[in-house]
Motif scaffolding. Sequence first.
Motif, PDB file in Angstrom:
ATOM      1  N   GLY A 186      45.244   1.475 -13.087  1.00  0.00           N
ATOM      2  CA  GLY A 186      45.817   0.635 -12.666  1.00  0.00           C
ATOM      3  C   GLY A 186      45.278  -0.724 -11.885  1.00  0.00           C
ATOM      4  N   ARG A 187      43.794  -0.613 -12.204  1.00  0.00           N
ATOM      5  CA  ARG A 187      42.923  -1.475 -11.363  1.00  0.00           C
ATOM      6  C   ARG A 187      42.743  -2.896 -12.177  1.00  0.00           C
ATOM      7  NH1 ARG A 187      36.707  -0.939  -9.288  1.00  0.00           N
ATOM      8  NH2 ARG A 187      36.376  -3.381  -9.176  1.00  0.00           N
ATOM      9  N   THR A 188      42.868  -4.026 -11.656  1.00  0.00           N
ATOM     10  CA  THR A 188      42.966  -5.250 -12.333  1.00  0.00           C
ATOM     11  C   THR A 188      41.775  -6.071 -12.104  1.00  0.00           C
ATOM     12  OG1 THR A 188      44.301  -6.288 -10.650  1.00  0.00           O
ATOM     13  CG2 THR A 188      45.602  -5.142 -12.807  1.00  0.00           C
ATOM     14  N   SER A 189      41.181  -5.862 -11.025  1.00  0.00           N
ATOM     15  CA  SER A 189      39.977  -6.592 -10.631  1.00  0.00           C
ATOM     16  C   SER A 189      38.852  -6.125 -11.467  1.00  0.00           C
ATOM     17  CB  SER A 189      39.746  -6.499  -9.106  1.00  0.00           C
ATOM     18  OG  SER A 189      38.527  -6.801  -8.711  1.00  0.00           O
ATOM     19  N   LEU A 190      37.887  -7.291 -11.628  1.00  0.00           N
ATOM     20  CA  LEU A 190      36.803  -7.159 -12.420  1.00  0.00           C
ATOM     21  C   LEU A 190      35.445  -7.021 -11.277  1.00  0.00           C
ATOM     22  CD1 LEU A 190      37.077  -9.430 -15.638  1.00  0.00           C
ATOM     23  CD2 LEU A 190      37.610  -6.940 -15.492  1.00  0.00           C
ATOM     24  N   GLY A 191      35.632  -7.612 -10.363  1.00  0.00           N
ATOM     25  CA  GLY A 191      34.643  -7.581  -9.524  1.00  0.00           C
ATOM     26  C   GLY A 191      34.242  -6.159  -8.565  1.00  0.00           C
ATOM     27  N   ASP A 192      33.330  -6.419  -7.972  1.00  0.00           N
ATOM     28  CA  ASP A 192      32.781  -4.991  -7.028  1.00  0.00           C
ATOM     29  C   ASP A 192      33.828  -4.907  -5.993  1.00  0.00           C
ATOM     30  OD1 ASP A 192      30.675  -4.648  -8.887  1.00  0.00           O
ATOM     31  OD2 ASP A 192      29.109  -5.674  -7.741  1.00  0.00           O
ATOM     32  N   GLU A 193      34.042  -3.756  -5.422  1.00  0.00           N
ATOM     33  CA  GLU A 193      34.881  -3.474  -4.200  1.00  0.00           C
ATOM     34  C   GLU A 193      33.870  -4.140  -3.196  1.00  0.00           C
ATOM     35  OE1 GLU A 193      37.992  -2.309  -3.869  1.00  0.00           O
ATOM     36  OE2 GLU A 193      37.999  -2.442  -6.223  1.00  0.00           O
ATOM     37  N   PRO A 194      34.775  -4.506  -1.799  1.00  0.00           N
ATOM     38  CA  PRO A 194      34.088  -4.943  -0.777  1.00  0.00           C
ATOM     39  C   PRO A 194      33.313  -3.654  -0.041  1.00  0.00           C
ATOM     40  CG  PRO A 194      36.491  -5.071  -0.530  1.00  0.00           C
ATOM     41  CD  PRO A 194      36.110  -4.402  -1.839  1.00  0.00           C
TER      42      PRO A 194
END
Length: 186
Positions: free
Chosen positions: A58-66
């Motif tokens: 379900g992840r939608t973000s393409l960026g790195d996690e903070p």
Amino acid sequence: MATPIKEWSKLEVRAVVRFLFSKGRQPSEIHKQIAETYNEGAMSRSRVYQWCTWFGEGRTSLGDEPKSVRPKTSTNEENTTRVDELIRCDRKMKIREIALKLKIPKSTVHEIVHDTLGKRKVSARWVPKMLTEDHKLQRVEISQRLLQRCQQDNGDEDTTHIGVGPGGDLRANNNLFDNLINGDET
């Protein structure tokens, strides 16, 4: 066959992985297409599988996690000051005791004491590693006073005869050198 894309970003490749994964492609097939289009170094097979797993969860973000905000080390100005104060209060305090009092790791205390503060243990006390200008001047003054005292005891202004002779014995006609203790800092 298409020519490989030479310039790309991580986000671009991740977007392609997401797009192909949403189309129902298998991770091995996605990796093969990325390797053909972008080149082998764009994303490893294990990374493609990892990103497919995340998109499947379900992840939608393409960026790195903070990243976590926790500091990488506890060697900071505050701890350095606290360690220095403890050493000044009790120069015989051990690194283990300092670490327990301040609740910071022994390795950090060791780094602060040796590297940051520049101290070392001499005769069970913490002392600076390098001599200060005051210490150097004190050594010169003491040496000059010893020479003057030696000259007065001999009644001689010429001190060239004071020193170690061929047999290793001191060539002074007084007991001044018998009363001197020499050695290292301890």
